[in-house]
Design an enzyme around this catalytic site. Sequence first.
Site, short mmCIF file in Angstrom:
data_model
loop_
_atom_site.label_atom_id
_atom_site.label_comp_id
_atom_site.label_asym_id
_atom_site.label_seq_id
_atom_site.Cartn_x
_atom_site.Cartn_y
_atom_site.Cartn_z
N LYS A 166 0.93 -0.94 -0.08
CA LYS A 166 -0.01 0.23 -0.14
C LYS A 166 0.90 1.23 0.06
CE LYS A 166 -3.44 2.72 0.43
NZ LYS A 166 -4.59 2.82 1.17
N LYS A 234 -0.05 11.20 6.04
CA LYS A 234 0.31 10.19 6.85
C LYS A 234 0.95 9.01 5.93
CE LYS A 234 -2.73 7.23 7.19
NZ LYS A 234 -3.37 6.02 7.21
P1 NA7 Z 1 -11.59 8.87 8.26
O1 NA7 Z 1 -12.83 8.99 7.56
O2 NA7 Z 1 -10.67 10.01 8.78
O3 NA7 Z 1 -11.86 7.86 9.55
C1 NA7 Z 1 -11.12 7.34 10.60
C2 NA7 Z 1 -11.77 6.83 11.50
O4 NA7 Z 1 -10.81 6.36 12.51
C3 NA7 Z 1 -12.86 7.21 12.21
O5 NA7 Z 1 -13.83 6.12 12.50
C4 NA7 Z 1 -12.24 7.64 13.69
O6 NA7 Z 1 -12.95 7.84 14.72
C5 NA7 Z 1 -11.33 6.54 13.89
N1 NA7 Z 1 -10.26 6.80 14.62
C6 NA7 Z 1 -9.25 7.80 14.63
N2 NA7 Z 1 -8.17 8.04 15.81
C7 NA7 Z 1 -8.90 6.75 16.39
C8 NA7 Z 1 -8.46 6.26 17.51
N3 NA7 Z 1 -7.21 6.81 18.17
N4 NA7 Z 1 -9.00 5.03 18.20
C9 NA7 Z 1 -9.97 4.75 17.41
N5 NA7 Z 1 -10.59 5.11 16.27
C10 NA7 Z 1 -9.84 6.19 15.92
O7 NA7 Z 1 -10.51 7.91 7.39
P2 NA7 Z 1 -11.07 7.01 6.23
O8 NA7 Z 1 -12.09 6.13 6.62
O9 NA7 Z 1 -10.88 7.69 5.18
O10 NA7 Z 1 -9.67 6.10 6.31
C11 NA7 Z 1 -9.52 5.10 7.29
C12 NA7 Z 1 -8.06 4.30 7.09
O11 NA7 Z 1 -8.18 3.73 5.86
C13 NA7 Z 1 -6.97 5.29 6.82
O12 NA7 Z 1 -5.82 4.53 7.29
C14 NA7 Z 1 -6.74 5.43 5.54
O13 NA7 Z 1 -5.43 5.71 5.09
C15 NA7 Z 1 -7.18 4.19 4.79
P3 NA7 Z 1 -13.94 9.06 15.32
O14 NA7 Z 1 -15.27 9.16 14.47
O15 NA7 Z 1 -13.00 10.09 14.65
O16 NA7 Z 1 -14.04 8.86 16.51
#
Ligand code: NA7
Length: 293
Positions: A166, A234
């Site tokens: 990736k 990132k």
């Molecule tokens: P988004 O739309 O920014 O969503 C990120 C998700 O990750 C969202 O559900 C967040 O929850 C969650 N999140 C972020 N930090 C945490 C921590 N510390 N603990 C648990 N959950 C967390 O990203 P995408 O859906 O576009 O992409 C997700 C991944 O796929 C990413 O790695 C891309 O590069 C590929 P929140 O709603 O903010 O509480």
Amino acid sequence: MRVAFLGLGIMGHSMATNLVKAGHEVTVWNRTPGKIVEGAAIAPTPAAAAQGAEVVWMCVADTDAVEQVLFGADGVEQSLTQGMIVADSSTISPFSTVKFAERVRSKGADYVDAPMTGSKIGAANGTLIFMVGGNEASIDRIGPLFAAMGKKYFRMGDVGKGQATKLAMNLQIALIFEGFAEALTLATKLGVDPQKLLALIDATMVKSGVVEYKGPFILHRDFTPNFPLRLMHKDILLALEAAKEARVKLPGLETVEEIYEMATEDGNRDLDYAATLTLLEKWAGVQVKSEAA
Ligand code: NA7
């Protein structure tokens, strides 16, 4: 299958929805409560979601997020059982992935890294392409879930190889887009209509999926996030970190990383990564707009 889906961001929400549509029994969890997926149960913690699941699928922001979801308070680890499969579609460090997999496997469960490509639209249409690392038997077992969320998956090798792939893929997207953005900026400044440039690109070997996908968004000045700049940044940093560890030089990517840094400072982190173009435009004193638009 009984699936726990953890992380309902841009990608995760559509992926979980497609699992429900395909008839799987889905329980979802999201860090910030309030997000729902029609037809899925909601759990208060990752551990609760994973309870009794055959497969736990994660799609969260970054390496720290995966670590917290797996091993933090009320993490998945508490509910791991023999034969359970943990799959991760987040894009994170390949080195951390190997460590996470070892810890999960020590509890009798298995681990598959399955990052994907296809953006928001691919997630919504169920046409994602997954690049997968892990045991063949486990990957075969979760085949129906790949089929529900995507159109194809490629096994790239053992655990961690999905993430390594990736990073190599997104590195190319970032560099191809940068070339496209620079070409648009220069051509526009020299008085060429960008729409005409796009038509020419399409007829030549310069044509690419990235250009084809992003071109119309740019001509409409639509920088709403399909793939947010902060996430591409990132991934660039992850690729540079992996390259450093592996003693590989990536001079093109190092330069592009600086552009993402500056675009972030410019307030574009939550826009699509195509918004890096606006920085080039600012420096050139020009805006990429079609005369016809
Ligand atoms: P988004 O739309 O920014 O969503 C990120 C998700 O990750 C969202 O559900 C967040 O929850 C969650 N999140 C972020 N930090 C945490 C921590 N510390 N603990 C648990 N959950 C967390 O990203 P995408 O859906 O576009 O992409 C997700 C991944 O796929 C990413 O790695 C891309 O590069 C590929 P929140 O709603 O903010 O509480």
